[in-house]
Design a protein around this motif. Sequence first.
Motif, PDB file in Angstrom:
ATOM      1  N   GLN A  44       0.828  -1.210   0.000  1.00 55.06           N
ATOM      2  CA  GLN A  44       0.000   0.000   0.000  1.00 55.06           C
ATOM      3  C   GLN A  44       0.861   1.259   0.000  1.00 55.06           C
ATOM      4  O   GLN A  44       0.525   2.245  -0.657  1.00 55.06           O
ATOM      5  N   VAL A  45       1.989   1.217   0.727  1.00 55.07           N
ATOM      6  CA  VAL A  45       2.920   2.341   0.683  1.00 55.07           C
ATOM      7  C   VAL A  45       3.448   2.525  -0.735  1.00 55.07           C
ATOM      8  O   VAL A  45       3.586   3.654  -1.235  1.00 55.07           O
ATOM      9  N   GLY A  46       3.739   1.404  -1.410  1.00 55.66           N
ATOM     10  CA  GLY A  46       4.233   1.465  -2.785  1.00 55.66           C
ATOM     11  C   GLY A  46       3.263   2.122  -3.733  1.00 55.66           C
ATOM     12  O   GLY A  46       3.665   2.823  -4.679  1.00 55.66           O
ATOM     13  N   GLU A  47       1.972   1.914  -3.494  1.00 57.45           N
ATOM     14  CA  GLU A  47       0.969   2.551  -4.345  1.00 57.45           C
ATOM     15  C   GLU A  47       1.031   4.068  -4.214  1.00 57.45           C
ATOM     16  O   GLU A  47       0.926   4.801  -5.198  1.00 57.45           O
ATOM     17  N   PHE A  48       1.205   4.560  -2.982  1.00 60.19           N
ATOM     18  CA  PHE A  48       1.355   6.002  -2.778  1.00 60.19           C
ATOM     19  C   PHE A  48       2.612   6.516  -3.478  1.00 60.19           C
ATOM     20  O   PHE A  48       2.605   7.594  -4.081  1.00 60.19           O
ATOM     21  N   LYS A  49       3.695   5.750  -3.415  1.00 61.33           N
ATOM     22  CA  LYS A  49       4.943   6.177  -4.044  1.00 61.33           C
ATOM     23  C   LYS A  49       4.788   6.292  -5.554  1.00 61.33           C
ATOM     24  O   LYS A  49       5.269   7.252  -6.173  1.00 61.33           O
ATOM     25  N   ARG A  50       4.120   5.328  -6.166  1.00 61.48           N
ATOM     26  CA  ARG A  50       3.958   5.361  -7.622  1.00 61.48           C
ATOM     27  C   ARG A  50       3.109   6.551  -8.055  1.00 61.48           C
ATOM     28  O   ARG A  50       3.395   7.204  -9.058  1.00 61.48           O
TER      29      ARG A  50
END
Length: 744
Positions: free
Chosen positions: A410-416
């Motif tokens: 989920q953190v990765g989704e924010f980063k992308r």
Amino acid sequence: MSSTPKNLQELRTEIDSVDNRLVDLINQRAELEIERLRLKSSTNEMIGATGIATSETFGQLLRQNPGPIPDTALGGVYREICNSAYYLARPTRVGYLGPFGTFSHSAAASYFGDSVDYENLRALEGVFEEVSRGHVDFGLVPIENSTGGAIIESLDSFAKYFGRVAIYGEIRLPISFCLLGSGKLENVTTIYSKSEALSQCGKWLAENLPQAERIAWQSTADAARHVKLVDADGTGGVAAIASQKAGEHYGLNVLGQAIEDSQNNVTRFLVLAKDVPSQTGNDKTSLMFTCSDRPGSLVDILSVFKRHGINLSHIEKRPSTEVGSEYTFFVDILGHANNPETAEILGEVRAYCKNLNVLGSYPVYQSGATHATESLEPRFASLSDLEDAILKMDGDLTGLINERANLVIQVGEFKRKSDVPIYAPHREAAVLKKIRNLNQGPLLDRTLESIYRELMSGSFALEKPLSIAFVGPEGEFSHLAAVRQFGSSVDFQPFREIKEVFQKVAAQQVDYGLVPIENSNVGGINGTLDSFLELHNELSIYGEVKLEVQLCLLASCKPEQVKTIYSTPGILDQCRNWLSTQYPHAERVRTQTLAAATRRAKTEISKNPGSGAAAIGSTLAGEIYGLQPLFDAIEDRQSNITRYLILSKSKTEMSGKDKTSLMFTTVDRAGALVEVLEVFKKNSINLTHLEKRPSREVNWDYTFFVDLEGHRDDPDIAQIIGEARAHCKNLTVLGSFPACQRVL
């Protein structure tokens, strides 16, 4: 706009909560693994350091991984746990002058008992060497014999290894020699034994075998082994002087018993260690000193001991290796060096010495004294109960790791969505600092860091698969540095030249590159510096990695079975002293690379399992080619560290403890370099690295490379860089990045 940071912060708070539980559970799992290994050891079932990583149980664990954490990351976590547990669980290791059956072996067994691992070494100096390297916890060396006197090699080794080993204790062993052979006494024409043993049995030999040739051998036990080997047909023309235990071990008959000239023949042995024991109240101290270069200095020293009523229980002298001193003296006195009264006396003695060194303070010998070993109460009634507990905990641990991985996704989704880099060194530094603060043991901080690097590597694979370029081939130390920094779950791509790594990063054909910038032994790496000259505008320094270069002897046989050792000429030279003490007779074969050496050894072993082939290389090379490390840290010069730079198209944010790398050429006038350096000096900026290379623009014109403490986004640092630029023909900021906090 404001909801994204809040949601991201909420996710990171949840990750912190998981990490609080995860660090504790990882340590609990390590404790169970330590107990499992100790239980197996008690039943002679001790497995190797990587045994669990290849076991069916471990394979089943990976097959039952529900995800999303990749198997490579989960496997890396368990590999770190189990390898660390192996080293925490293994018995005390004791080195002695081998082989089996020497009097050193008997003395060690009488002091340490059966609950330790014994390593028989091939040279007396090798005992000092292995203790100094930490390959064994204790070493045993003879220091004097009541009949033959001082053991010269031990005294000389103390002069060489002072500061690297200390005397931990002493043992006294009655020595009784036997004449061992296959035939009859009257048929013996040649006798093998250690020179001291031949001397100590001189009268008996003169009376009973006056015509027999006496040949000095490396050790008494090896003499017995040699006699058994050369007298395979049992003609009985050769014999050995050794212990009765050696005769029993090699199947030789006792042709003469108690043949030593003096029936009160006792050898005194010293126990060596890296640390010193606590005061007992009944201690002695061993000293080594050289006298001042003036008449009567030795008398002055001895007078100090006499005036204070200090009895010298032992004194020897050896020719000194120091210019201006004729002899080095070795003495034993009663008292502990840390006792205030003894310390004051030693201070007075030191005034009359060119130098004075304390070799160790340790308990006075008492008959029957033994070394106390750690005894832990088992928490489980049986190995079966323990393994059931491990199985349950593995399920809990895997579940928690995957709970963390789901949050990371989920953190990765924010980063992308925000176009934020997946790998951020400043975030990595913060996570590792948090983990160190949470750790309560038994695992070391560096082990927890390695585990979390594997977890972060798995996170990269979940968020966006990363590709890492390094200078190959696989199995070299650049590859090892990349794996330890980025974990096992990324795509590693080896390239032959440093410049190729730069080019691949600049062309965005890989995400990051890892290149060496300097080594503590050889200095700056010219290939990296020259590549910055050409490609500095196309990429940036994103981070740094420091790797301790430890060379290992890799094989698939027992240490004593090694016959041939493969490695590069430079690496063989770096291990020359260790090889000369441990494998003086092994053939050394040169190869082009460390990976080629390991591959060559593996090929020889595959053709002939009894070939005794081994290679010197990295632990990773051993894992790749299926060879086990017999010894690690075998390089002669310890603390060999290589610093690597991480290359990227991106720039990293401030972490609070950063470095900035600059490249500049000075204007063409006298004192130009001093003017640049004065800018940093007057602003109290510490330069941690300075190199120079020909600029390639004008002959005898140089480009300088410096690292300074601070980040270029800090306004104060930016202002100082601007001031320095005014004194340069050109100045380029190569990158600002978190300073490396730990050597991998």
